[in-house]
Enzyme design. Structure first.
Site, PDB file in Angstrom:
ATOM      1  N   TYR A   1      -5.304 -11.313 -16.675  1.00  0.00           N
ATOM      2  CA  TYR A   1      -5.090 -12.731 -16.005  1.00  0.00           C
ATOM      3  C   TYR A   1      -5.191 -13.910 -16.810  1.00  0.00           C
ATOM      4  O   TYR A   1      -6.146 -14.059 -17.421  1.00  0.00           O
ATOM      5  CB  TYR A   1      -6.146 -12.569 -14.781  1.00  0.00           C
ATOM      6  CG  TYR A   1      -6.318 -11.451 -13.977  1.00  0.00           C
ATOM      7  CD1 TYR A   1      -5.109 -10.357 -13.872  1.00  0.00           C
ATOM      8  CD2 TYR A   1      -7.310 -11.353 -13.031  1.00  0.00           C
ATOM      9  CE1 TYR A   1      -5.175  -9.560 -12.995  1.00  0.00           C
ATOM     10  CE2 TYR A   1      -7.262 -10.254 -12.105  1.00  0.00           C
ATOM     11  CZ  TYR A   1      -6.126  -9.494 -11.952  1.00  0.00           C
ATOM     12  OH  TYR A   1      -6.280  -8.457 -10.931  1.00  0.00           O
TER      13      TYR A   1
ATOM     14  N   LEU B   1      -4.980  -9.974   1.844  1.00  0.00           N
ATOM     15  CA  LEU B   1      -4.308 -10.979   2.809  1.00  0.00           C
ATOM     16  C   LEU B   1      -2.979 -10.702   2.544  1.00  0.00           C
ATOM     17  O   LEU B   1      -1.996 -11.684   2.759  1.00  0.00           O
ATOM     18  CB  LEU B   1      -4.587 -12.502   2.695  1.00  0.00           C
ATOM     19  CG  LEU B   1      -6.054 -12.645   2.936  1.00  0.00           C
ATOM     20  CD1 LEU B   1      -6.247 -14.261   2.692  1.00  0.00           C
ATOM     21  CD2 LEU B   1      -5.980 -12.458   4.321  1.00  0.00           C
TER      22      LEU B   1
ATOM     23  N   GLY C   1      -0.762 -16.245   7.871  1.00  0.00           N
ATOM     24  CA  GLY C   1      -0.008 -16.798   8.777  1.00  0.00           C
ATOM     25  C   GLY C   1       0.861 -17.980   8.427  1.00  0.00           C
ATOM     26  O   GLY C   1       1.584 -18.404   9.389  1.00  0.00           O
ATOM     27  N   LYS C   2       0.858 -18.299   7.292  1.00  0.00           N
ATOM     28  CA  LYS C   2       1.527 -19.396   6.755  1.00  0.00           C
ATOM     29  C   LYS C   2       2.989 -19.228   6.467  1.00  0.00           C
ATOM     30  O   LYS C   2       3.795 -20.169   6.311  1.00  0.00           O
ATOM     31  CB  LYS C   2       0.777 -20.046   5.459  1.00  0.00           C
ATOM     32  CG  LYS C   2       0.889 -19.320   4.328  1.00  0.00           C
ATOM     33  CD  LYS C   2      -0.082 -20.063   3.132  1.00  0.00           C
ATOM     34  CE  LYS C   2       0.595 -21.219   2.593  1.00  0.00           C
ATOM     35  NZ  LYS C   2      -0.281 -21.509   1.283  1.00  0.00           N
TER      36      LYS C   2
ATOM     37  N   GLY D   1      -1.104 -13.624   0.680  1.00  0.00           N
ATOM     38  CA  GLY D   1      -1.074 -14.658   1.746  1.00  0.00           C
ATOM     39  C   GLY D   1      -0.258 -14.447   2.835  1.00  0.00           C
ATOM     40  O   GLY D   1      -0.525 -15.545   3.797  1.00  0.00           O
TER      41      GLY D   1
END
Length: 316
Positions: free
Chosen positions: A53, A215, A222-223, A218
């Protein structure tokens, strides 16, 4: 905040792990420091990162996330024993700098320790299966690190049930340390890599589980609901696959529960993961303090049996 024991290890973690993949990518050093301060001030205590990372960001080479965590730890004032640091080895960093050979593990751990500015790593994970290296060789290298005190516990990421079973059997037959923790992908949309044989094995063998992509990159916030929503997003290419009928049905139930509870879709999605059988804690990341506040709320959100049933059914 409650702490959960991580499998049979001596490690105890809060029910949410901060995903350090954003450090040095979508969160610069100053922002990362502020996020980590707020995370620990809220009573959470575990950070997940990896030596690779965030090599994917333009200009990066890998190690940026560990470096930021190391700098933060030195200036934060938080006691080392209050933080559970999880990092990984195995992803490609360059020629001869990948995999799970004894040679590379013993070199890579020193590099990670230096970047993290610490004498030991709480949990060291094999990032990916390495078909070119026998489990005996990998686990023997970890045995040395455990004996030397450079690592407190070991685990693996992205193993299926057959691979995990074989690794456990090799450890038992060879008198070698066993993988005590598994890190699978798991969320309301992506359930196949954990539900079923993997979960059953983790439960029966008392293996701790910290799952990633809680999620769905993302999407479950809900975005992202249309392809237009993905324009300009650094996560766009990874989210596109979720924009199908099943994804929309899952969002529909999350919307319904958000209306009923006042919690956000992301908070509900993470609370669902946290309450699933076999899961110790989900991993989630944030790039600003508002997002982080929502993650912290998710760690204490209680979902009703009916809410869990609805989420289980729509995501089956």
């Amino acid at each position: 905040m409650e702490k959960r024991r991580l499998g049979r290890t001596d490690l105890a973690i809060a029910p949410l792990v901060f995903g350090g993949n954003v450090f040095g990518w979508t969160a610069d050093e100053k922002t990362s420091f502020a996020l980590l301060d707020a995370f620990f001030d809220a009573g959470l205590n575990a950070i997940d990162t990896a030596d690779v990372y965030s090599s994917w960001a333009p200009g990066n080479q890998g190690g940026e996330s560990e470096t930021i965590i190391g700098k933060w730890r030195k200036q934060s004032g938080h006691s080392r024993d209050k933080a559970v640091i999880v990092t990984k080895v195995g992803s490609e960093l360059g020629p001869e700098r990948k995999g799970l050979s004894r040679r590379w593990i013993l070199q890579a751990v020193e590099d990670s320790l230096k970047r993290l500015q610490t004498d030991y790593i709480d949990l060291y994970l094999s990032h990916w299966p390495d078909p070119e290296t026998p489990y005996e060789e990998t686990l023997a290298a970890y045995d040395q690190l455990l004996s030397d005190g450079k690592v407190r516990a070991i685990g693996a990421s992205n193993l299926n049930s057959l691979q995990l079973r074989e690794a456990l059997d090799v450890a038992a037959s060879g008198g070698l340390p066993r993988y005590a923790v598994l890190q699978p992908e798991y969320n309301l949309y992506d359930r196949d890599s954990f539900d079923g044989p993997v979960r059953d094995l983790c439960v029966s063998e008392e293996i701790g589980v910290i799952s990633y992509f809680g999620l769905a990159r993302g999407f479950l916030s809900g975005k992202y609901r249309t392809h237009k929503d993905l324009e300009g997003s650094v996560r766009g290419s990874g989210v596109e696959k979720y924009l199908d009928g099943r994804g929309m049905r899952i969002l529909g139930v999350l919307d319904e529960l958000a209306e009923e509870t006042g919690a956000t879709q992301a908070e509900i999605a993470l609370a669902w993961v946290r309450n699933r059988k076999g899961i110790t804690a989900p991993i989630a990341s944030a790039t600003n303090l508002d997002q982080l506040a929502s993650l912290i709320r998710s760690a204490e959100l209680t979902l009703s049996d009916e809410a869990m049933r609805k989420l289980n059914d729509v995501s089956e």
